[in-house]
Design a protein around this motif. Structure first.
Motif, PDB file in Angstrom:
ATOM      1  N   MET A   1       3.198   0.152   4.948  1.00 47.21           N
ATOM      2  CA  MET A   1       2.257  -0.943   4.706  1.00 47.21           C
ATOM      3  C   MET A   1       2.476  -1.475   3.294  1.00 47.21           C
ATOM      4  O   MET A   1       2.596  -0.714   2.352  1.00 47.21           O
ATOM      5  N   LEU A   2       2.488  -2.793   3.164  1.00 51.98           N
ATOM      6  CA  LEU A   2       2.733  -3.437   1.878  1.00 51.98           C
ATOM      7  C   LEU A   2       1.548  -3.320   0.928  1.00 51.98           C
ATOM      8  O   LEU A   2       1.720  -3.135  -0.264  1.00 51.98           O
ATOM      9  N   ILE A   3       0.346  -3.476   1.452  1.00 55.44           N
ATOM     10  CA  ILE A   3      -0.856  -3.461   0.622  1.00 55.44           C
ATOM     11  C   ILE A   3      -1.994  -2.821   1.405  1.00 55.44           C
ATOM     12  O   ILE A   3      -1.873  -2.576   2.601  1.00 55.44           O
ATOM     13  N   THR A   4      -3.088  -2.572   0.718  1.00 53.81           N
ATOM     14  CA  THR A   4      -4.297  -2.106   1.379  1.00 53.81           C
ATOM     15  C   THR A   4      -5.416  -3.085   1.054  1.00 53.81           C
ATOM     16  O   THR A   4      -5.389  -3.764   0.025  1.00 53.81           O
ATOM     17  N   VAL A   5      -6.373  -3.150   1.943  1.00 52.44           N
ATOM     18  CA  VAL A   5      -7.527  -4.024   1.766  1.00 52.44           C
ATOM     19  C   VAL A   5      -8.761  -3.139   1.733  1.00 52.44           C
ATOM     20  O   VAL A   5      -8.946  -2.282   2.598  1.00 52.44           O
ATOM     21  N   ASP A   6      -9.590  -3.343   0.723  1.00 51.79           N
ATOM     22  CA  ASP A   6     -10.828  -2.578   0.566  1.00 51.79           C
ATOM     23  C   ASP A   6     -11.976  -3.379   1.175  1.00 51.79           C
ATOM     24  O   ASP A   6     -12.405  -4.384   0.600  1.00 51.79           O
ATOM     25  N   PRO A   7     -12.476  -2.947   2.335  1.00 52.03           N
ATOM     26  CA  PRO A   7     -13.560  -3.706   2.979  1.00 52.03           C
ATOM     27  C   PRO A   7     -14.854  -3.721   2.161  1.00 52.03           C
ATOM     28  O   PRO A   7     -15.684  -4.606   2.341  1.00 52.03           O
ATOM     29  N   ALA A   8     -15.014  -2.783   1.228  1.00 48.79           N
ATOM     30  CA  ALA A   8     -16.222  -2.738   0.407  1.00 48.79           C
ATOM     31  C   ALA A   8     -16.109  -3.615  -0.844  1.00 48.79           C
ATOM     32  O   ALA A   8     -17.086  -3.804  -1.555  1.00 48.79           O
ATOM     33  N   SER A   9     -14.933  -4.162  -1.095  1.00 50.92           N
ATOM     34  CA  SER A   9     -14.723  -4.975  -2.288  1.00 50.92           C
ATOM     35  C   SER A   9     -15.467  -6.304  -2.180  1.00 50.92           C
ATOM     36  O   SER A   9     -15.557  -6.889  -1.104  1.00 50.92           O
ATOM     37  N   PRO A  10     -15.959  -6.812  -3.313  1.00 52.74           N
ATOM     38  CA  PRO A  10     -16.574  -8.143  -3.297  1.00 52.74           C
ATOM     39  C   PRO A  10     -15.529  -9.257  -3.165  1.00 52.74           C
ATOM     40  O   PRO A  10     -15.873 -10.401  -2.897  1.00 52.74           O
ATOM     41  N   VAL A  11     -14.254  -8.916  -3.353  1.00 52.58           N
ATOM     42  CA  VAL A  11     -13.176  -9.892  -3.235  1.00 52.58           C
ATOM     43  C   VAL A  11     -12.878 -10.095  -1.751  1.00 52.58           C
ATOM     44  O   VAL A  11     -12.688  -9.124  -1.013  1.00 52.58           O
ATOM     45  N   PRO A  12     -12.844 -11.341  -1.283  1.00 52.94           N
ATOM     46  CA  PRO A  12     -12.593 -11.596   0.141  1.00 52.94           C
ATOM     47  C   PRO A  12     -11.251 -10.995   0.580  1.00 52.94           C
ATOM     48  O   PRO A  12     -10.296 -10.948  -0.210  1.00 52.94           O
ATOM     49  N   PRO A  13     -11.169 -10.533   1.823  1.00 51.87           N
ATOM     50  CA  PRO A  13      -9.928  -9.910   2.305  1.00 51.87           C
ATOM     51  C   PRO A  13      -8.691 -10.791   2.141  1.00 51.87           C
ATOM     52  O   PRO A  13      -7.634 -10.303   1.747  1.00 51.87           O
ATOM     53  N   TYR A  14      -8.790 -12.105   2.429  1.00 52.91           N
ATOM     54  CA  TYR A  14      -7.608 -12.961   2.295  1.00 52.91           C
ATOM     55  C   TYR A  14      -7.118 -12.969   0.847  1.00 52.91           C
ATOM     56  O   TYR A  14      -5.920 -13.001   0.582  1.00 52.91           O
ATOM     57  N   GLU A  15      -8.058 -12.911  -0.115  1.00 51.42           N
ATOM     58  CA  GLU A  15      -7.694 -12.913  -1.527  1.00 51.42           C
ATOM     59  C   GLU A  15      -7.058 -11.581  -1.925  1.00 51.42           C
ATOM     60  O   GLU A  15      -6.149 -11.540  -2.751  1.00 51.42           O
ATOM     61  N   GLN A  16      -7.519 -10.487  -1.326  1.00 47.79           N
ATOM     62  CA  GLN A  16      -6.892  -9.197  -1.582  1.00 47.79           C
ATOM     63  C   GLN A  16      -5.451  -9.193  -1.064  1.00 47.79           C
ATOM     64  O   GLN A  16      -4.548  -8.687  -1.731  1.00 47.79           O
ATOM     65  N   VAL A  17      -5.244  -9.781   0.118  1.00 49.94           N
ATOM     66  CA  VAL A  17      -3.897  -9.867   0.682  1.00 49.94           C
ATOM     67  C   VAL A  17      -3.031 -10.764  -0.193  1.00 49.94           C
ATOM     68  O   VAL A  17      -1.921 -10.400  -0.586  1.00 49.94           O
ATOM     69  N   ARG A  18      -3.548 -11.951  -0.526  1.00 44.25           N
ATOM     70  CA  ARG A  18      -2.796 -12.892  -1.346  1.00 44.25           C
ATOM     71  C   ARG A  18      -2.445 -12.275  -2.694  1.00 44.25           C
ATOM     72  O   ARG A  18      -1.306 -12.309  -3.150  1.00 44.25           O
ATOM     73  N   GLY A  19      -3.438 -11.697  -3.340  1.00 48.35           N
ATOM     74  CA  GLY A  19      -3.229 -11.103  -4.650  1.00 48.35           C
ATOM     75  C   GLY A  19      -2.268  -9.916  -4.615  1.00 48.35           C
ATOM     76  O   GLY A  19      -1.420  -9.764  -5.496  1.00 48.35           O
ATOM     77  N   GLY A  20      -2.401  -9.093  -3.592  1.00 44.92           N
ATOM     78  CA  GLY A  20      -1.510  -7.942  -3.472  1.00 44.92           C
ATOM     79  C   GLY A  20      -0.066  -8.348  -3.265  1.00 44.92           C
ATOM     80  O   GLY A  20       0.845  -7.783  -3.880  1.00 44.92           O
ATOM     81  N   LEU A  21       0.143  -9.336  -2.413  1.00 43.80           N
ATOM     82  CA  LEU A  21       1.508  -9.812  -2.194  1.00 43.80           C
ATOM     83  C   LEU A  21       2.047 -10.521  -3.428  1.00 43.80           C
ATOM     84  O   LEU A  21       3.200 -10.317  -3.818  1.00 43.80           O
ATOM     85  N   ALA A  22       1.221 -11.352  -4.064  1.00 48.24           N
ATOM     86  CA  ALA A  22       1.664 -12.059  -5.269  1.00 48.24           C
ATOM     87  C   ALA A  22       2.055 -11.078  -6.364  1.00 48.24           C
ATOM     88  O   ALA A  22       3.060 -11.276  -7.057  1.00 48.24           O
ATOM     89  N   GLU A  23       1.280 -10.019  -6.507  1.00 45.47           N
ATOM     90  CA  GLU A  23       1.598  -9.007  -7.523  1.00 45.47           C
ATOM     91  C   GLU A  23       2.944  -8.356  -7.216  1.00 45.47           C
ATOM     92  O   GLU A  23       3.781  -8.191  -8.112  1.00 45.47           O
ATOM     93  N   ARG A  24       3.164  -8.003  -5.968  1.00 42.67           N
ATOM     94  CA  ARG A  24       4.420  -7.340  -5.597  1.00 42.67           C
ATOM     95  C   ARG A  24       5.627  -8.280  -5.702  1.00 42.67           C
ATOM     96  O   ARG A  24       6.713  -7.853  -6.040  1.00 42.67           O
ATOM     97  N   ILE A  25       5.401  -9.554  -5.437  1.00 44.59           N
ATOM     98  CA  ILE A  25       6.476 -10.535  -5.619  1.00 44.59           C
ATOM     99  C   ILE A  25       6.745 -10.706  -7.113  1.00 44.59           C
ATOM    100  O   ILE A  25       7.890 -10.699  -7.557  1.00 44.59           O
ATOM    101  N   GLY A  26       5.675 -10.827  -7.895  1.00 45.12           N
ATOM    102  CA  GLY A  26       5.810 -11.055  -9.331  1.00 45.12           C
ATOM    103  C   GLY A  26       6.488  -9.923 -10.077  1.00 45.12           C
ATOM    104  O   GLY A  26       7.244 -10.152 -11.010  1.00 45.12           O
ATOM    105  N   ASP A  27       6.234  -8.682  -9.656  1.00 42.72           N
ATOM    106  CA  ASP A  27       6.842  -7.561 -10.383  1.00 42.72           C
ATOM    107  C   ASP A  27       8.143  -7.075  -9.755  1.00 42.72           C
ATOM    108  O   ASP A  27       8.722  -6.093 -10.196  1.00 42.72           O
ATOM    109  N   GLY A  28       8.593  -7.769  -8.700  1.00 38.21           N
ATOM    110  CA  GLY A  28       9.891  -7.442  -8.122  1.00 38.21           C
ATOM    111  C   GLY A  28       9.873  -6.406  -7.023  1.00 38.21           C
ATOM    112  O   GLY A  28      10.919  -6.099  -6.440  1.00 38.21           O
ATOM    113  N   ARG A  29       8.708  -5.847  -6.699  1.00 39.55           N
ATOM    114  CA  ARG A  29       8.663  -4.876  -5.599  1.00 39.55           C
ATOM    115  C   ARG A  29       8.969  -5.543  -4.260  1.00 39.55           C
ATOM    116  O   ARG A  29       9.393  -4.882  -3.322  1.00 39.55           O
ATOM    117  N   LEU A  30       8.731  -6.855  -4.176  1.00 39.53           N
ATOM    118  CA  LEU A  30       9.140  -7.657  -3.015  1.00 39.53           C
ATOM    119  C   LEU A  30      10.149  -8.673  -3.538  1.00 39.53           C
ATOM    120  O   LEU A  30       9.781  -9.758  -3.981  1.00 39.53           O
TER     121      LEU A  30
END
Length: 131
Positions: A1-30
């Motif tokens: 799995m590329l990222i995890t989503v925290d259902p208890a987070s105040p951050v909306p799930p789509y934003e957690q997905v977007r942010g997680g992927l953007a972080e991995r793209i930005g740091d070269g993991r993707l």
């Protein structure tokens, strides 16, 4: 799995997905050219609605981080210039820290705008005063 989503987070799930992927793209993991799972597959892996993952993919595509090649799939887009890449990595780190601290996306963006205004008041100050 590329990222995890925290259902208890105040951050909306789509934003957690977007942010997680953007972080991995930005740091070269993707790295450039990496094929991502289909929207349906990724949604199933994360336990999310298909539209949630589709929104994250669309936003990343709009930002130039992903490209969709029709039936061939969705891939990490070719690199931009070095300054943009460095700034993307910094933004991904900032977004991850804001998420970790529980800062709402709008508040995190307000902090960036304030920092830009302070750094370049003659350039940015006039623009944000009318926005």
């Amino acid at each position: 799995m590329l990222i995890t989503v925290d259902p208890a987070s105040p951050v909306p799930p789509y934003e957690q997905v977007r942010g997680g992927l953007a972080e991995r793209i930005g740091d070269g993991r993707l790295p450039v050219g990496t094929r991502l799972p289909t929207v349906r597959q990724f949604a199933a892996e994360l336990g999310l609605a298909v539209n949630t993952v589709a929104r994250a993919y669309r936003e990343l595509e709009s930002a130039g981080l992903l490209e969709t090649r029709g039936r061939h799939g969705t891939f990490v887009a070719p690199g931009r210039d070095d300054a943009v890449d460095r700034l993307q990595r910094a933004a991904a780190g900032y977004a991850a820290e804001a998420l970790r601290l529980g800062v709402a996306p709008d508040a995190a963006l307000d902090l960036v705008r304030a920092a830009l205004d302070a750094a370049h008041p003659a350039i940015f100050g006039a623009n944000t005063a009318t926005a």
